[in-house]
Write a protein that holds these residues in place. Structure first.
Motif, mmCIF file in Angstrom:
data_model
loop_
_atom_site.group_PDB
_atom_site.id
_atom_site.type_symbol
_atom_site.label_atom_id
_atom_site.label_comp_id
_atom_site.label_asym_id
_atom_site.label_seq_id
_atom_site.Cartn_x
_atom_site.Cartn_y
_atom_site.Cartn_z
ATOM 1 N N GLU A 425 11.071 53.568 49.577
ATOM 2 C CA GLU A 425 11.578 54.933 49.371
ATOM 3 C C GLU A 425 11.016 55.899 50.417
ATOM 4 N N GLN A 426 9.828 55.602 50.950
ATOM 5 C CA GLN A 426 9.162 56.493 51.893
ATOM 6 C C GLN A 426 9.126 55.926 53.310
ATOM 7 N N GLY A 427 9.889 54.862 53.545
ATOM 8 C CA GLY A 427 9.898 54.265 54.874
ATOM 9 C C GLY A 427 8.632 53.514 55.211
ATOM 10 N N ARG A 428 7.943 53.016 54.189
ATOM 11 C CA ARG A 428 6.694 52.275 54.385
ATOM 12 C C ARG A 428 6.839 50.879 53.787
ATOM 13 N N LEU A 429 5.920 49.996 54.143
ATOM 14 C CA LEU A 429 5.969 48.642 53.593
ATOM 15 C C LEU A 429 5.622 48.642 52.109
ATOM 16 N N ARG A 430 4.651 49.485 51.717
ATOM 17 C CA ARG A 430 4.137 49.464 50.349
ATOM 18 C C ARG A 430 3.427 50.784 50.072
ATOM 19 N N VAL A 431 3.409 51.190 48.811
ATOM 20 C CA VAL A 431 2.530 52.256 48.337
ATOM 21 C C VAL A 431 1.787 51.707 47.133
ATOM 22 N N LYS A 432 0.472 51.727 47.185
ATOM 23 C CA LYS A 432 -0.324 51.125 46.113
ATOM 24 C C LYS A 432 -0.249 51.926 44.817
ATOM 25 N N VAL A 433 -0.210 51.195 43.716
ATOM 26 C CA VAL A 433 -0.427 51.774 42.396
ATOM 27 C C VAL A 433 -1.930 51.743 42.146
ATOM 28 N N VAL A 434 -2.496 52.869 41.723
ATOM 29 C CA VAL A 434 -3.950 52.946 41.599
ATOM 30 C C VAL A 434 -4.459 52.770 40.166
ATOM 31 N N PRO A 435 -3.982 53.523 39.163
ATOM 32 C CA PRO A 435 -4.576 53.395 37.824
ATOM 33 C C PRO A 435 -4.406 51.987 37.247
ATOM 34 N N ARG A 436 -5.464 51.457 36.684
ATOM 35 C CA ARG A 436 -5.432 50.105 36.131
ATOM 36 C C ARG A 436 -4.355 49.986 35.047
ATOM 37 N N GLU A 437 -4.262 51.006 34.172
ATOM 38 C CA GLU A 437 -3.285 50.942 33.096
ATOM 39 C C GLU A 437 -1.867 50.836 33.650
ATOM 40 N N GLU A 438 -1.601 51.592 34.716
ATOM 41 C CA GLU A 438 -0.261 51.534 35.307
ATOM 42 C C GLU A 438 -0.024 50.193 36.006
ATOM 43 N N MET A 439 -1.082 49.654 36.618
ATOM 44 C CA MET A 439 -0.946 48.345 37.248
ATOM 45 C C MET A 439 -0.539 47.302 36.220
ATOM 46 N N VAL A 440 -1.192 47.354 35.059
ATOM 47 C CA VAL A 440 -0.897 46.371 34.009
ATOM 48 C C VAL A 440 0.519 46.585 33.468
ATOM 49 N N SER A 441 0.872 47.840 33.197
ATOM 50 C CA SER A 441 2.200 48.102 32.615
ATOM 51 C C SER A 441 3.314 47.743 33.587
ATOM 52 N N ARG A 442 3.118 48.041 34.874
ATOM 53 C CA ARG A 442 4.137 47.660 35.879
ATOM 54 C C ARG A 442 4.210 46.143 36.012
#
Length: 445
Positions: A425-442
């Motif tokens: 979406e931003q013209g990049r390879l990746r954007v990291k997800v930081v919060p652990r809870e969001e990492m697990v839910s995603r």
């Protein structure tokens, strides 16, 4: 050839290489890679600077290993909290610990605890989006000292002076971009105790300092000292010669007037961090070289800085129910076999990577290290105590019953795809997800 089940505790390069080497050498082995974070890859994901995508190419090789049917990834599982040694003994024939080194080695000088004095490892974890560190980082200092003569010191210096917009081609999350956008730093002073031939920078890292048009690299000629031992090192090592030649080019290059500067000072040893309630200056002592070692001259300099970053090395942390050598920062071992305080081998217990040999060497060096450990394990196969519970699903059920939200390899695939979609979406390879809870839910979709 008996079937064996092996747990590898730590999902970074060292642990993944050990799993790969073991399953190739012993087809009847199945391996669970147990990682405390919801995502794999350890130091490659959370220890390599975001503007170094070439180093991250190693992830492709690690991905292939973790995709093998004999290897299973169990993420978001913390040894010592979610699992104990008695659990591992129950479910596995052998255990390999590869937990690495994420803490900062201490710098024992006065003033080190002043506000504005930071460990480089903590800063690296912040800008790499580690889920277990604060989301914000104080970047009010205009002038900064970085203590250390290795690649981490260069990473810290580079991240402090490159503009936030230059990092928008990388995977940094929004909180890191916002922090760097507000960064007040204009000058970073990197201090090395010894001379140019003893510095531990890699040639590529050193050359990359000048790639930003917003940064001037200034190597100060004071302390640019090459003794007999240094000259021998230059003559015998192509890498050392390249580093010294690059430093010489910086000495001879006139500053362009760029808005940010990295200053490299050699033969300067840390003495004290000065300040009344916060960092206000950094005191060093001029050194001279004697057979490649630094000897103090008594001549000191106070450098006006408002922050100090200590990049003097990483340190491994003790693990529950395992011996630990606090001075060396490793689990005592012989070629990878864990030994207790009396020098006896702990049956079925092994180590590899930095927890085995200390935080030295590049990522590629962990392969030979893992091979040595696996050789020992294979020599011991016939004497390994069989797991009490042989069902591979039993460990997962045990964790679920304890309320652990285990993430699988398939779960990581969903989080990986989500991060790459955010980047697209931003013209990049990746954007990291930081919060652990969001990492697990995603991960769970």
């Amino acid at each position: 050839m008996r079937d064996i089940r092996v747990a590898v505790v730590g999902g970074g390069p060292a642990g993944i290489y050990a799993a790969d080497i073991l399953t190739k050498a012993y087809p009847n082995a199945s391996v669970d890679v147990i990682e405390r974070l919801p995502a794999p890859y350890g130091l490659v994901r959370y220890g390599v600077a975001p503007d170094h995508p070439r180093i991250k190419e190693i992830i492709k090789a690690l991905h292939r290993v973790l995709s093998q049917p004999q290897i299973r990834f169990l993420g978001n599982v913390d040894y010592g909290t979610d699992l104990k040694m008695s659990d591992l003994r129950r479910f596995y024939d052998a255990v390999i610990f590869s937990t690495g080194a994420m803490a900062d080695r201490p710098l024992d000088i006065p003033g080190v605890d002043l506000p504005g004095s930071y460990g480089a490892a903590d800063f690296v974890s912040w800008y790499d989006g580690h889920p277990d560190v604060p989301r914000e980082w104080p970047l009010e200092a205009k002038e900064v000292a970085v203590v250390g003569a290795g690649n981490v010191a260069l990473d810290v210096a580079r991240m402090l002076v490159k503009t936030a917009d230059e990092q928008l081609t990388t995977e940094i999350p929004a909180n890191v971009y916002d922090g760097l956008k507000a960064n007040a730093c204009t000058d970073v002073h990197v201090f090395a105790r010894r001379g140019p031939a003893q510095i531990k920078f890699s040639p590529m890292e050193l050359r990359e300092l000048s790639h930003s048009p917003n940064v001037d690299v200034i190597v100060h000629p004071e302390g640019f000292e090459i003794d007999e031992a240094g000259q021998e090192a230059i003559n015998s090592s192509k890498q050392t010669k390249m580093v010294v030649n690059t430093l010489l080019k910086y000495v001879e290059t006139e500053p362009t007037g760029a808005p940010h500067r990295i200053h490299i000072h050699m033969c300067q040893s840390p003495v004290e961090i000065l300040g009344d309630g916060k960092v206000e200056a950094f005191r060093t002592e001029r050194t001279e070289l004697v057979d490649g070692s630094a000897r103090g001259t008594g001549e000191t300099t106070d450098w006006p800085v408002q922050a100090v970053y200590r990049a003097v090395g990483y340190l491994s942390s003790p693990l529950v129910d395992l011996p630990f050598d606090h001075q060396a920062g490793v689990i005592p071992n012989e070629a990878g076999r864990v030994i207790d305080m009396d020098g006896n081998h702990q049956p079925g217990t092994y180590v590899t990577g930095w927890i085995k040999r200390g935080p030295v060497g590049l990522i590629g060096h962990t392969k030979s290290d893992a091979s040595q450990t696996i050789d020992c394990l294979l020599e011991d196969v016939d004497s390994l105590q069989p797991a009490e519970v042989s069902d591979p699903d039993a460990i997962v059920q045990h964790l679920v019953e304890r309320g652990v939200e285990v993430t699988s390899w398939e779960d990581w695939g969903r989080l990986d795809a989500h991060e790459m979609a955010l980047g697209e979406e931003q013209g990049r390879l990746r954007v990291k997800v930081v919060p652990r809870e969001e990492m697990v839910s995603r991960s769970r979709g």
